[in-house]
Design a protein around this motif. Structure first.
Motif, short mmCIF file in Angstrom:
data_model
loop_
_atom_site.label_atom_id
_atom_site.label_comp_id
_atom_site.label_asym_id
_atom_site.label_seq_id
_atom_site.Cartn_x
_atom_site.Cartn_y
_atom_site.Cartn_z
N LYS A 86 75.60 41.07 15.62
CA LYS A 86 74.75 40.55 16.69
C LYS A 86 75.30 39.21 17.16
N ARG A 87 75.58 39.13 18.45
CA ARG A 87 76.11 37.92 19.05
C ARG A 87 75.19 37.51 20.21
N THR A 88 75.28 36.26 20.63
CA THR A 88 74.46 35.81 21.75
C THR A 88 75.35 35.36 22.90
N LEU A 89 74.83 35.57 24.09
CA LEU A 89 75.51 35.18 25.32
C LEU A 89 74.59 34.23 26.06
N PRO A 90 75.07 33.05 26.41
CA PRO A 90 74.20 32.12 27.13
C PRO A 90 73.71 32.73 28.45
N ALA A 91 72.45 32.50 28.74
CA ALA A 91 71.83 33.04 29.95
C ALA A 91 71.18 31.90 30.73
N ILE A 99 74.06 40.36 22.37
CA ILE A 99 75.13 41.34 22.48
C ILE A 99 75.24 42.04 21.14
N ARG A 100 75.21 43.37 21.16
CA ARG A 100 75.33 44.15 19.94
C ARG A 100 76.72 44.77 19.89
N LYS A 101 77.53 44.33 18.94
CA LYS A 101 78.87 44.89 18.76
C LYS A 101 78.76 45.96 17.68
N ARG A 102 78.79 47.20 18.11
CA ARG A 102 78.54 48.31 17.20
C ARG A 102 79.82 48.78 16.53
#
Length: 119
Positions: A86-91, A99-102
């Protein structure tokens, strides 16, 4: 006797890998290799690598038996979901989108054809 090969923690989404796995499910090994070599999907490289490993494992399990790729077929191919990073992207407005990197686990089982077709 069947042989199995497992590729774990592949950084590709399971949905993309299942598209390629469906192309070779139930096919003879030589035909499956031809399909994977001509596929444009990036997941086909991982499926090809695992298929070669399964064929090699079959040769190790049955050392007294010499089997060609035409005599083996893919008995089962399945793709399971692996860990999700699980990663985050600034909004905008101070928020963050996730962001889910599967990842996935690929399993291929090969076995000998009962009645091989000779050409």
């Amino acid at each position: 006797m069947q042989a199995k090969a497992i590729l774990r923690h592949t950084p590709t989404s399971p949905r993309k890998m299942r598209l390629v796995a469906g192309l070779v499910r139930g096919k003879q090994v030589d035909l499956a290799k031809a399909i994977l070599l001509n596929s444009t999907k990036s997941a086909s490289r991982n499926v090809m690598m695992t298929l070669k490993s399964a064929v090699s494992n079959y040769a190790l399990i049955n050392p007294d038996e010499r089997v060609s790729d035409q005599e083996l077929f893919i008995k089962a191919v399945y793709v399971d979901q692996g860990a999700t990073l699980k990663r985050t992207l600034p909004a905008p407005m101070g928020r963050a989108f996730r962001i889910r990197k599967r990842s996935n686990h690929l399993t291929i089982i090969v076995d000998k054809v009962k009645n091989p077709v000779t050409k």
